[in-house]
Motif scaffolding. Structure first.
Motif, short mmCIF file in Angstrom:
data_model
loop_
_atom_site.label_atom_id
_atom_site.label_comp_id
_atom_site.label_asym_id
_atom_site.label_seq_id
_atom_site.Cartn_x
_atom_site.Cartn_y
_atom_site.Cartn_z
N SER A 1 0.83 -1.20 0.00
CA SER A 1 0.00 0.00 0.00
C SER A 1 0.87 1.25 0.00
N ARG A 2 1.97 1.22 0.75
CA ARG A 2 2.89 2.37 0.78
C ARG A 2 3.45 2.63 -0.60
N ILE A 3 3.81 1.58 -1.32
CA ILE A 3 4.34 1.73 -2.68
C ILE A 3 3.29 2.37 -3.58
N MET A 4 2.04 1.96 -3.44
CA MET A 4 0.95 2.58 -4.20
C MET A 4 0.82 4.06 -3.86
N ALA A 5 0.87 4.37 -2.56
CA ALA A 5 0.75 5.77 -2.13
C ALA A 5 1.89 6.61 -2.69
N GLU A 6 3.08 6.08 -2.64
CA GLU A 6 4.24 6.80 -3.17
C GLU A 6 4.10 7.03 -4.67
N ALA A 7 3.54 6.06 -5.35
CA ALA A 7 3.42 6.13 -6.81
C ALA A 7 2.48 7.25 -7.26
N THR A 8 1.53 7.67 -6.41
CA THR A 8 0.61 8.73 -6.83
C THR A 8 1.36 9.99 -7.25
N VAL B 1 -0.47 5.19 -10.29
CA VAL B 1 -0.57 3.96 -9.49
C VAL B 1 -0.74 2.75 -10.41
N LEU B 2 -1.63 2.87 -11.39
CA LEU B 2 -1.85 1.75 -12.31
C LEU B 2 -0.58 1.40 -13.08
N SER B 3 0.24 2.39 -13.37
CA SER B 3 1.52 2.13 -14.05
C SER B 3 2.44 1.30 -13.18
N VAL B 4 2.56 1.68 -11.91
CA VAL B 4 3.43 0.96 -10.99
C VAL B 4 2.94 -0.48 -10.77
N LEU B 5 1.62 -0.67 -10.81
CA LEU B 5 1.06 -2.02 -10.64
C LEU B 5 1.16 -2.85 -11.91
N GLY B 6 1.63 -2.26 -13.00
CA GLY B 6 1.79 -2.99 -14.24
C GLY B 6 0.52 -3.15 -15.05
N VAL B 7 -0.53 -2.40 -14.69
CA VAL B 7 -1.81 -2.53 -15.39
C VAL B 7 -1.80 -1.76 -16.70
N ILE B 8 -1.14 -0.59 -16.69
CA ILE B 8 -0.98 0.18 -17.92
C ILE B 8 0.49 0.45 -18.14
N SER B 9 0.82 0.89 -19.33
CA SER B 9 2.21 1.13 -19.70
C SER B 9 2.83 2.21 -18.83
N LYS B 10 4.10 2.04 -18.46
CA LYS B 10 4.78 3.01 -17.62
C LYS B 10 5.03 4.32 -18.35
N ASP B 11 4.89 4.35 -19.66
CA ASP B 11 5.08 5.62 -20.36
C ASP B 11 3.91 6.57 -20.11
N ARG B 12 2.85 6.06 -19.44
CA ARG B 12 1.73 6.93 -19.05
C ARG B 12 1.96 7.55 -17.69
N MET B 13 3.07 7.21 -17.03
CA MET B 13 3.33 7.69 -15.68
C MET B 13 4.00 9.06 -15.73
N GLU B 14 3.53 9.96 -14.87
CA GLU B 14 4.09 11.30 -14.78
C GLU B 14 5.13 11.33 -13.66
N ARG B 15 6.33 11.73 -13.98
CA ARG B 15 7.38 11.80 -12.98
C ARG B 15 7.29 13.10 -12.19
N LYS B 16 7.49 12.99 -10.88
CA LYS B 16 7.44 14.17 -10.01
C LYS B 16 8.85 14.53 -9.57
N ASP B 17 9.12 15.84 -9.51
CA ASP B 17 10.44 16.29 -9.11
C ASP B 17 10.63 16.27 -7.60
N HIS B 18 9.54 16.46 -6.84
CA HIS B 18 9.69 16.55 -5.40
C HIS B 18 9.66 15.16 -4.76
N ILE B 19 10.16 15.08 -3.52
CA ILE B 19 10.15 13.85 -2.75
C ILE B 19 8.90 13.84 -1.87
#
Length: 319
Positions: A162-169, A220-238
């Motif tokens: 769940s933490r990994i999902m939260a971080e992925a948002t 989140v769906l990208s990290v779970l492997g449900v959709i392609s990771k190229d749909r994931m938006e990278r965040k600059d902040h921690i």
């Protein structure tokens, strides 16, 4: 393949329909996108609090935007878990019985309508899911900063997933919950990695907020492997984690005057808001117990004894 009493999916298909509430004539609208490739079942619910409209709109739009041929696994969208509240602009409660749906899980098959809805969600959806995302917002009397809860009361491996999902948002703040109530917390206790996302409020939203919420879910769906990771938006902040949260309720009927906004930082001892009587005499002053950040607050001036006023958290910066 996901199958319940009323839902049977086919590979590569999108299905829209109604989920029958146990022992009641109410039906709940859903859309299921079944990918052409194998993968996890991800449950996404919206509208547990019916007037938190940005969650409902996020689910409605995403449910039509994913191509089943490009999905690994299945995404099930429960589009409005509390439909009569959504249609009637009702805050917090299920209109038919006056209960907070998010406080009655796991529900009862022979209980009031809220309890029957909760029972149906658990037995027809929670039990079939590998992962769970619950979409919330500030209600019609609230505003929230964008943040995400993950459960701290589940088994260690469920909490970590769940933490990994939260971080992925990509949201700035995540909160490790110690609560045992709520749809997502109950699902986590039962073994389903889950998160609850918050964004917006006041019974309305901007297009920019909606775009951001949809991207949170895609991340989140990208990290779970449900959709392609190229749909994931990278965040600059921690992402920072709230290690201590305070939820302050009103001690009397009165008028609430906050001094801070959601997302605003403050120092220990600062005044966060005051409840006054009609003659402007102070009934309650809310001072910060520590340096922290406002997570959400009531925006309505009039409050009743026991109403939520403000939630704030002490956070740590993660490397």
């Amino acid at each position: 393949m996901l199958q319940t009493k009323t839902i049977k999916l086919q590979s590569g298909k999108r299905i829209q329909g109604m989920l029958q509430v146990e022992n009641h004539d109410l039906e709940l609208p859903f859309c299921a996108v079944c990918g052409s490739k194998e993968g996890p079942v991800v449950l996404i619910t919206a509208g547990i609090h019916g007037a938190e409209y940005i969650g409902i709109q996020t689910a409605r739009e995403l449910s039509t935007e994913f191509d089943p041929e490009k999905i690994n696994g299945t995404i099930v969208f429960l589009l409005a878990a509390n439909p009569q509240a959504a249609f009637s602009y009702t805050r917090l409660f299920v209109p038919e019985d006056g209960k907070n749906l998010n406080r009655v899980f796991p529900g009862k098959k022979d209980g009031s309508l809220s309890e029957k809805i909760a029972y149906t969600i658990e037995h027809e959806l929670h039990n079939k899911a590998d992962y769970y995302i619950d979409l919330h917002a500030g209600d019609i009397h609230e505003q929230v900063m964008p943040f995400v809860y993950y459960p701290g009361i589940a088994r260690e491996e469920v909490t970590e997933k769940s933490r990994i999902m939260a971080e992925a948002t990509g949201m700035e703040i995540r909160v490790k919950s110690s609560a045992t109530t709520g749809s997502y917390n109950y699902a986590a206790i039962q073994g389903v990695p889950s998160i609850l996302m918050e964004r917006g409020g006041g019974g309305s939203f901007t297009n920019e907020q909606l775009i951001s919420y949809k991207q949170d879910v895609r991340n989140v769906l990208s990290v779970l492997g449900v959709i392609s990771k190229d749909r994931m938006e990278r965040k600059d902040h921690i992402q920072n984690e709230v290690i201590n949260a305070v939820y302050t309720d009103s001690l009397a009927d009165g008028f609430w005057h906050p001094t801070k906004q959601p997302g605003e930082r403050f120092l220990k001892g600062e005044l966060l808001g005051t409840v006054e009587d009609v003659w402007r005499a102070s009934l309650q002053q809310c001072h910060a117990n520590f340096d922290g950040i406002v997570l959400y607050e009531t925006t309505a001036m009039g409050v009743r004894e026991g109403d939520s006023l403000i939630a704030y958290g002490e956070y740590r910066q993660l490397s």
